[in-house]
Each structure stands twice: as C-alpha cells, then as structure tokens.
Motif scaffolding. Structure first.
Motif, PDB file in Angstrom:
ATOM      1  N   LYS A 164       0.839  -1.201   0.000  1.00 21.49           N
ATOM      2  CA  LYS A 164       0.000   0.000   0.000  1.00 21.49           C
ATOM      3  C   LYS A 164       0.873   1.249   0.000  1.00 21.49           C
ATOM      4  O   LYS A 164       0.594   2.218  -0.734  1.00 21.49           O
ATOM      5  CB  LYS A 164      -0.919  -0.006   1.215  1.00 21.49           C
ATOM      6  N   ASN A 165       1.932   1.257   0.787  1.00 20.56           N
ATOM      7  CA  ASN A 165       2.831   2.412   0.837  1.00 20.56           C
ATOM      8  C   ASN A 165       3.504   2.648  -0.504  1.00 20.56           C
ATOM      9  O   ASN A 165       3.703   3.801  -0.928  1.00 20.56           O
ATOM     10  CB  ASN A 165       3.886   2.208   1.927  1.00 20.56           C
ATOM     11  N   TRP A 215       1.505   6.988  -6.720  1.00 16.55           N
ATOM     12  CA  TRP A 215       0.434   7.964  -6.902  1.00 16.55           C
ATOM     13  C   TRP A 215       0.959   9.384  -6.650  1.00 16.55           C
ATOM     14  O   TRP A 215       0.688  10.308  -7.427  1.00 16.55           O
ATOM     15  CB  TRP A 215      -0.713   7.632  -5.953  1.00 16.55           C
ATOM     16  N   GLU A 216       1.700   9.556  -5.566  1.00 15.03           N
ATOM     17  CA  GLU A 216       2.227  10.867  -5.221  1.00 15.03           C
ATOM     18  C   GLU A 216       3.229  11.375  -6.263  1.00 15.03           C
ATOM     19  O   GLU A 216       3.292  12.565  -6.569  1.00 15.03           O
ATOM     20  CB  GLU A 216       2.893  10.809  -3.845  1.00 15.03           C
ATOM     21  N   ASP A 223       1.054   4.214  -2.847  1.00 20.29           N
ATOM     22  CA  ASP A 223       0.913   5.630  -2.489  1.00 20.29           C
ATOM     23  C   ASP A 223       2.073   6.458  -3.035  1.00 20.29           C
ATOM     24  O   ASP A 223       1.882   7.589  -3.507  1.00 20.29           O
ATOM     25  CB  ASP A 223       0.845   5.786  -0.967  1.00 20.29           C
ATOM     26  N   LYS A 224       3.271   5.911  -2.994  1.00 15.12           N
ATOM     27  CA  LYS A 224       4.436   6.629  -3.518  1.00 15.12           C
ATOM     28  C   LYS A 224       4.319   6.842  -5.019  1.00 15.12           C
ATOM     29  O   LYS A 224       4.653   7.912  -5.542  1.00 15.12           O
ATOM     30  CB  LYS A 224       5.721   5.856  -3.199  1.00 15.12           C
ATOM     31  N   LYS A 283      -9.405   5.771  -4.398  1.00 14.04           N
ATOM     32  CA  LYS A 283      -8.912   7.136  -4.368  1.00 14.04           C
ATOM     33  C   LYS A 283      -9.814   8.076  -5.164  1.00 14.04           C
ATOM     34  O   LYS A 283      -9.808   9.291  -4.948  1.00 14.04           O
ATOM     35  CB  LYS A 283      -7.479   7.205  -4.908  1.00 14.04           C
TER      36      LYS A 283
END
Length: 206
Positions: free
Chosen positions: A7-8, A14-15, A11-12, A152
């Motif tokens: 998940k992290n 996506w960011e 997220d990276k 999201k």
C-alpha cells in the motif's frame, strides 16, 4: 484489502504522478494500467520461455519476436530516463496499440485512443522503478491494488463516486458479446450502465 508495504508503494507511485502534474485520478490509473500491461507482457513471455526451457519445445506464439526484445520491460528499465521515455513513447505504445492485429479486433479498436501522458522522463523513470518493486504475482494482490486505486477516486473531491466511463463499458460489453439467450446481471449496479449497454448491443437501434 491492500495493506502494509505494498500500500505504501502504491501511495508513492500515486504521489509521484500527482506532484508531476497528473492530478486527474482517472488519468493516473489509466497511465499506471498501461505500464502494468507492458510489464505483464514481459512476464508472460518469461513464463513461456521458462516452459520452453523445461520441455525443449520452442515458444510457439511469442509476445516479443527477436527483433522486438528492446520493447520488453526488463530491457526498458535498464535505460537512462530520457532514453526510456523516448522508447516507451515512440516504440512501446505503438506496439501495444497494434497487438490486436490488423483485422479490426475489439482490442485494437479500443486501444487506438491510448495516449502516453507522462510529462517528463524523470517521472516515468521513478514510476517504473517503483512498479518494478511491486510483487504482483498473486492475482488477488493485483485485484486489491486496483480496488485501492479506485478508492482514491471517491476521495478526490471534484470527482465524486466512481463511474465507469462509457467507452470502457462499451468495450467490455463487446468483449463479452452477450446474446439474447444469456442471463445478464450487474451485481454492483449503480446507474445500470452495463445493463443498458448490453441491451443496446443485443438490440441495436435501426
């Protein structure tokens, strides 16, 4: 449910795209899906090659022919950022858009509009690096990752709840080819887009 380290990493990714200016969640998911598809093609060929080594029977229907090896994920990820950017934009995208053959397949018809939208080489290189770290060998993990990315959309403010775009609905209906004798159900029915499209496919307007 996607949790922990995976998940992290998502997220990276996506960011990275968000800070590079790709702020529409649908565009983020679209571009990531293209890259995952490219990676998946290489994974598919690798499985076939391993099978050929075990059995002694050559790969019958390779995804990549010898003259196309430079298009494989394993070789793309080794390139310098600008060279990778140019190769994917100029060579890999035309390659995946033509995979359906020249006979008007449903796949090819719907891939004709695929657009490479990464703004710069450094962003692409970073996303490729992060995607390469994901262990997606488990189908359930792939499904969980997509569910997480879709979640999201509902928290993206201006986009509201997720709604499948009409061209995606149309493509999925054409791929499944529903017939008048079939039972058709949409167990996650919201606005009944899939049911309406299936009805239009079975009984086209005069």
């Amino acid at each position: 449910m996607l949790t922990g380290e995976l998940k992290n990493k998502v997220d990276k990714i996506w960011e990275t795209l968000w800070t590079a200016g790709i702020s529409n969640p649908l565009t983020v998911i679209e571009q990531l899906t293209y890259l995952l598809f490219i990676k998946g093609l290489d994974d598919q060929q690798s499985r076939e090659e391993r099978r050929a080594e075990r059995t002694g029977i050559p790969v019958q229907h390779p995804v990549f022919w010898p003259q196309e090896q430079q298009l494989r994920w394993r070789n793309l990820r080794e390139l310098e950022p600008q060279a990778m950017f140019d190769r994917i934009r100029d060579d890999v995208f035309p390659f995946i858009k033509a995979l359906g053959g020249a006979n008007g397949s449903t796949y090819r018809k719907h891939m004709e509009g695929a657009i490479f939208m990464f703004p710069k080489a450094s962003t692409l290189a970073r996303v490729v690096q992060l995607l390469d770290q994901l262990d997606l060998s488990d189908r359930d993990t792939k499904g969980d990752m997509y569910e997480y990315m879709l979640s999201k959309l509902s928290v993206a403010g201006q986009n509201g709840q997720f709604r499948t775009p009409r061209h995606i609905i149309k493509m999925m209906v054409e791929l499944t080819r529903p017939q008048p004798t079939d039972f058709i159900a949409d167990l996650a029915c919201g606005t009944a887009g899939f049911l309406v499209a299936a009805g239009e496919y079975i009984m086209p307007r005069p």
